[in-house]
Write a protein that holds these residues in place. Sequence first.
Motif, short mmCIF file in Angstrom:
data_model
loop_
_atom_site.label_atom_id
_atom_site.label_comp_id
_atom_site.label_asym_id
_atom_site.label_seq_id
_atom_site.Cartn_x
_atom_site.Cartn_y
_atom_site.Cartn_z
N LEU A 158 0.80 -1.23 0.00
CA LEU A 158 0.00 0.00 0.00
C LEU A 158 0.83 1.28 0.00
CD1 LEU A 158 -2.88 -0.95 2.47
CD2 LEU A 158 -2.96 -0.87 -0.02
N TYR A 159 2.02 1.21 0.59
CA TYR A 159 2.82 2.44 0.75
C TYR A 159 4.18 2.36 0.07
CZ TYR A 159 -0.94 3.38 3.96
OH TYR A 159 -2.19 3.58 4.49
N GLN A 160 4.36 1.40 -0.84
CA GLN A 160 5.57 1.25 -1.65
C GLN A 160 6.85 1.22 -0.79
OE1 GLN A 160 3.16 3.84 -2.75
NE2 GLN A 160 2.24 2.00 -3.61
N HIS A 161 6.84 0.39 0.23
CA HIS A 161 8.03 0.20 1.07
C HIS A 161 8.76 -1.07 0.63
CE1 HIS A 161 6.93 3.31 3.85
NE2 HIS A 161 5.83 2.71 4.26
N ASN A 162 10.06 -1.09 0.88
CA ASN A 162 10.77 -2.35 0.75
C ASN A 162 10.51 -3.13 2.05
OD1 ASN A 162 12.75 -1.68 2.77
ND2 ASN A 162 13.97 -0.62 1.22
N ALA A 163 11.00 -4.36 2.12
CA ALA A 163 10.70 -5.22 3.27
C ALA A 163 11.18 -4.63 4.59
CB ALA A 163 11.30 -6.60 3.05
N GLU A 200 -8.47 4.85 -0.97
CA GLU A 200 -7.52 4.47 0.08
C GLU A 200 -8.23 3.86 1.28
OE1 GLU A 200 -7.54 7.50 -1.37
OE2 GLU A 200 -5.62 7.64 -2.40
N ARG A 201 -9.40 4.40 1.62
CA ARG A 201 -10.16 3.85 2.75
C ARG A 201 -10.66 2.44 2.43
NH1 ARG A 201 -14.70 7.62 3.75
NH2 ARG A 201 -14.19 8.53 1.75
N LEU A 202 -11.10 2.23 1.19
CA LEU A 202 -11.53 0.89 0.80
C LEU A 202 -10.36 -0.08 0.82
CD1 LEU A 202 -14.01 1.82 -2.09
CD2 LEU A 202 -14.61 0.91 0.17
N ALA A 203 -9.19 0.37 0.38
CA ALA A 203 -7.99 -0.48 0.42
C ALA A 203 -7.61 -0.80 1.87
CB ALA A 203 -6.83 0.21 -0.30
N ALA A 204 -7.78 0.17 2.76
CA ALA A 204 -7.50 -0.07 4.18
C ALA A 204 -8.45 -1.13 4.74
CB ALA A 204 -7.63 1.24 4.97
N LEU A 205 -9.72 -1.04 4.36
CA LEU A 205 -10.71 -2.02 4.82
C LEU A 205 -10.37 -3.40 4.28
CD1 LEU A 205 -13.29 -2.39 6.48
CD2 LEU A 205 -14.59 -1.81 4.42
#
Length: 153
Positions: free
Chosen positions: A55-60, A95-100
């Motif tokens: 969701l936030y484009q982070h690496n591991a 974004e809220r739907l993705a969070a849900l």
Amino acid sequence: MLKKLFQAFRPKTSSPLPDPDAELALGALLVRVAQSDRDYQVEEISLIDRILARLYQHNALEAAKVRATCEKLHAAAPETDTFGRLIRETTGLEERLAALDALWEVVLADNIEREGEVQIVDDACKAMGLSVIDNKKARAKAHAKLYPSAKTE
């Protein structure tokens, strides 16, 4: 002298926690759901890391650091609806739907829907300004994602 000895074994004061933003609020909610059954498993931790990375484009490594911060926020946390409102006020509908969806992924990770987990998701859903229909769709979507060959109820 005894006082100095006890102070040596006390944990050092930790740095203050950051003010939560939508990412930290969602992460804390994911941790809250995973820990609600008092059985915080490696699989759930790994799933939370993957969700945060996706969701936030982070690496591991970044995702694991965010999750660790979220664990601390959860431990000192405000109510579920506070996190949900923060997400509602700082993100758009998608974004809220993705969070849900992400919350349901964590609930369904062990293929058991526990009442406490579902209640947290229901409370978060309401606080994020989403409907019962949105909640049902998110559950079905998460179930299909985690168990593609199974039928949903």
